[in-house]
Design an enzyme around this catalytic site. Structure first.
Site, PDB file in Angstrom:
ATOM      1  CB  SER A 128      -1.499  13.392-158.556  1.00 30.36           C
ATOM      2  OG  SER A 128      -2.017  14.356-157.647  1.00 30.36           O
ATOM      3  CG  ASP A 199      -8.503  16.035-161.245  1.00 30.92           C
ATOM      4  OD1 ASP A 199      -8.695  16.130-160.012  1.00 30.92           O
ATOM      5  OD2 ASP A 199      -7.110  15.840-161.794  1.00 30.92           O
ATOM      6  CG  HIS A 232      -6.898  13.143-159.214  1.00 26.84           C
ATOM      7  ND1 HIS A 232      -5.981  14.340-159.625  1.00 26.84           N
ATOM      8  CD2 HIS A 232      -5.978  12.652-158.237  1.00 26.84           C
ATOM      9  CE1 HIS A 232      -4.904  14.313-159.181  1.00 26.84           C
ATOM     10  NE2 HIS A 232      -4.868  13.500-158.400  1.00 26.84           N
TER      11      HIS A 232
END
Length: 252
Positions: A128, A199, A232
């Site tokens: 991320s 995501d 995610h």
């Protein structure tokens, strides 16, 4: 290893101040030390959780360094302070990048790698926001300098970005094409990007755009993997692919 706040609200930029990085966790190699990779956590996380996962991977010759980002107010969280490698607002092409924060974190990572023995292969990976910082470091390596102009001297040999994005994508191609040496370094560094198709925090399109921006700028040794049904977070299949990719790199 992921964060739950998936809203993309905006917040005001906060005044820059000196920020202290948190604790660094080190996973020593179980075999012969051949490579060192700094691994960067996501927004609001710390180095500890990723160090536990990385220690379980069948990569005995790699030393993992897992630093913790400074705690700072983050615009996307309405100014709420949490661990973050840089400040960020909405993930959009109109939102300015925090290059001062990115340079600070990239320099911290480079300092961690600069003390490794000369014969050790060096890499950076992350998830991320950590992936975004790893990719930014790759662009600094290619250009031979940080965004602020100071020289970037670490010789990177591998970059891994999971569920991330590329800061500074708009101007990257012009910066790389303007220098033969930058183009040579960009073409030489292996990069693995991977992203979950479902995501909702960093949508898959940002990973795809990052891949295309890097490719257009001359980063030719790059792979992009998509995982259907994945949000995610990371899954064992993705980490297996990371291991397989690293095993194909000489010295890792």
């Amino acid at each position: 290893m992921s964060y739950s706040n998936s809203s993309m609200g905006s917040g005001s930029r906060t005044a820059r101040r000196t920020l202290e990085f948190g604790r660094t966790y080190v996973v020593k190699p179980k075999g012969k030390h051949q490579a060192t990779i700094v691994w960067l956590h996501g927004l609001g996380d710390n180095g500890s959780s990723w160090s536990q996962l990385l220690e379980s991977l069948p990569l005995p010759n790699i030393k993992w360094i897992c630093p913790t980002a400074p705690t700072r107010p983050v615009a996307i969280l309405g100014g709420f302070p949490c661990t973050a490698w840089f400040d960020m607002g909405e993930l959009s092409e109109d939102c300015p990048d925090d290059f001062e924060g990115l340079d600070s974190s990239a320099a911290h990572i480079a300092n961690l790698l600069s003390t490794e023995p000369a014969d050790i292969k060096l890499g950076i990976g992350g998830f991320s926001m950590g992936a975004a910082t790893a990719l930014y470091s790759a662009t600094c390596f290619a250009q031979g300098k940080y965004g602020n102009g100071y020289p970037y001297t670490v010789n990177l040999r591998a970059i891994i970005g999971l569920s991330g994005w590329l800061p500074g994508a708009r101007s990257l191609r012009n910066k790389i094409e303007g220098s033969h040496e930058a183009a040579r370094r960009a073409a030489s560094i292996p990069i693995l990007l991977s992203h979950g198709l479902c995501d909702e925090v960093v949508p898959h399109k940002h990973g795809e755009k990052s891949y295309h921006s890097l490719s257009l700028a001359g980063f030719r040794n790059i792979a992009f993997k998509t995982y259907e049904g994945i949000g995610h977070y990371t899954v064992p299949k993705e980490m297996d692919d990371v291991c397989n990719w690293l095993n194909t790199r000489p010295g890792f």
